[in-house]
Design a protein around this motif. Sequence first.
Motif, short mmCIF file in Angstrom:
data_model
loop_
_atom_site.label_atom_id
_atom_site.label_comp_id
_atom_site.label_asym_id
_atom_site.label_seq_id
_atom_site.Cartn_x
_atom_site.Cartn_y
_atom_site.Cartn_z
N TYR A 118 40.04 27.25 47.09
CA TYR A 118 38.60 27.38 47.24
C TYR A 118 38.17 28.27 48.40
O TYR A 118 37.03 28.22 48.83
CB TYR A 118 37.97 25.99 47.35
CG TYR A 118 38.20 25.20 46.07
CD1 TYR A 118 37.55 25.54 44.90
CD2 TYR A 118 39.14 24.16 46.03
CE1 TYR A 118 37.77 24.85 43.73
CE2 TYR A 118 39.37 23.46 44.86
CZ TYR A 118 38.70 23.81 43.72
OH TYR A 118 38.93 23.14 42.55
N GLN A 119 39.05 29.09 48.91
CA GLN A 119 38.67 30.23 49.73
C GLN A 119 38.97 31.49 48.93
O GLN A 119 39.98 31.56 48.23
CB GLN A 119 39.46 30.25 51.04
CG GLN A 119 39.05 29.18 52.02
CD GLN A 119 39.87 29.24 53.30
OE1 GLN A 119 40.76 30.07 53.45
NE2 GLN A 119 39.57 28.33 54.23
N TYR A 120 38.09 32.46 49.04
CA TYR A 120 38.33 33.72 48.32
C TYR A 120 37.52 34.83 48.95
O TYR A 120 36.64 34.60 49.78
CB TYR A 120 37.98 33.58 46.83
CG TYR A 120 36.53 33.30 46.53
CD1 TYR A 120 35.64 34.32 46.19
CD2 TYR A 120 36.03 32.00 46.56
CE1 TYR A 120 34.32 34.05 45.91
CE2 TYR A 120 34.71 31.73 46.27
CZ TYR A 120 33.85 32.76 45.94
OH TYR A 120 32.54 32.50 45.66
N ARG A 121 37.84 36.06 48.56
CA ARG A 121 37.15 37.22 49.10
C ARG A 121 36.62 38.09 47.97
O ARG A 121 37.19 38.13 46.88
CB ARG A 121 38.10 38.00 50.03
CG ARG A 121 38.36 37.25 51.32
CD ARG A 121 39.43 37.88 52.17
NE ARG A 121 40.76 37.69 51.61
CZ ARG A 121 41.88 37.90 52.30
NH1 ARG A 121 41.82 38.27 53.55
NH2 ARG A 121 43.05 37.72 51.73
N ASN A 146 39.86 35.48 43.00
CA ASN A 146 40.05 34.07 42.70
C ASN A 146 39.54 33.79 41.28
O ASN A 146 38.43 34.19 40.93
CB ASN A 146 39.29 33.24 43.73
CG ASN A 146 39.31 31.75 43.46
OD1 ASN A 146 38.57 31.27 42.61
ND2 ASN A 146 40.12 31.02 44.20
N ASP A 147 40.35 33.10 40.47
CA ASP A 147 39.97 32.91 39.06
C ASP A 147 38.77 31.98 38.90
O ASP A 147 37.92 32.19 38.03
CB ASP A 147 41.16 32.41 38.23
CG ASP A 147 41.76 31.10 38.75
OD1 ASP A 147 41.38 30.64 39.85
OD2 ASP A 147 42.63 30.54 38.05
N MET A 151 35.19 32.91 37.10
CA MET A 151 34.54 32.16 36.02
C MET A 151 33.11 31.78 36.39
O MET A 151 32.19 31.95 35.59
CB MET A 151 35.36 30.92 35.69
CG MET A 151 34.72 30.01 34.65
SD MET A 151 34.48 30.81 33.03
CE MET A 151 36.17 30.79 32.41
N ARG A 152 32.91 31.27 37.61
CA ARG A 152 31.55 30.91 38.02
C ARG A 152 30.64 32.12 37.99
O ARG A 152 29.47 32.04 37.59
CB ARG A 152 31.57 30.30 39.43
CG ARG A 152 32.19 28.92 39.51
CD ARG A 152 31.89 28.25 40.85
NE ARG A 152 32.40 29.01 41.98
CZ ARG A 152 33.60 28.86 42.53
NH1 ARG A 152 34.43 27.95 42.05
NH2 ARG A 152 33.98 29.58 43.56
#
Length: 303
Positions: A118-121, A146-147, A151-152
Amino acid sequence: MRKDRQGGKHAYNQSRAAFASFCPTSPMSGADEQERLVLKGYSMPLSPLGQANHATSPPWHYSSDVLAAEFWVNRAAAEATLPPNVTVDGDGDARAVIMYLDWQFTGSDDEMLDPARYQYRETFLLIDAHWRDTPIAYCPYIYVDNDAAMMRGMIQGFPKKLGSTFQTRSFAAPSAAAAPVAAGSKFGASLSAHGERLAYTKVTLREAISDPSTVFNRPTVMRRYFPRLDGKAYDKPAVDQLTLSLTDNLHIVDLWAGEAEVSLPEVKGEELHALAPIRSGRGFRFGMSYTVTDLKILEDYAA
């Protein structure tokens, strides 16, 4: 050898027990049976427990450090990225903003305690435009690593692709590497995909901005688009909507501004470089947070 067999037998029994929890042999009531057969989840893939889906249901809470820069691009190139009833502001070159974000996300179950997931860039581009008479910032391109975030974003209408984003971080402990948020500090950020650099930005901070709304005051608008495969109706998308991002409890804090340099080199297989800067403007560094629970559909092009 015996220990290996025992370990394998134990794992096998665990697997059988897990399978049995989904496929019980004892008699079940009609309601229980129906509940067992309903796959769960907010997004794909649906699964027996509903834990395998890419994106859980809202609310979605976000916090980020952001490096951003404004620049101006060829008007015709900007117009070519816009959907129906969306027009470029003004009469001259089009103003654009590139943003690099270092995100932390959580839903309703302390997801932020699992930082690997749940961390992403992320990097995205916004173009100053109008939808009919409303000033907006339209997002033609966005890249994420981040997949679940992809999607979100697609659910909202962000046209996300895979990419790798890095930005200079700021740290509290004093050091030549700390990059404090202060006058004279320099920050860099880059985006790459498929082994090639798509964007690079450098910002030198000069002054704090007390009122963020004087800089960032346009809602973000996207095109939510899902094509058809059935019946070969390739030119008749199942979903084709202009959507407006709704951000609850939006906070923009510690906003600093300075001068910026933006570069979007040409890369085969991409079109971001078509919006390469004619000139760069101000750069920004700030913190941002908000919550997503809804969106607004401005137009339904497929109706």
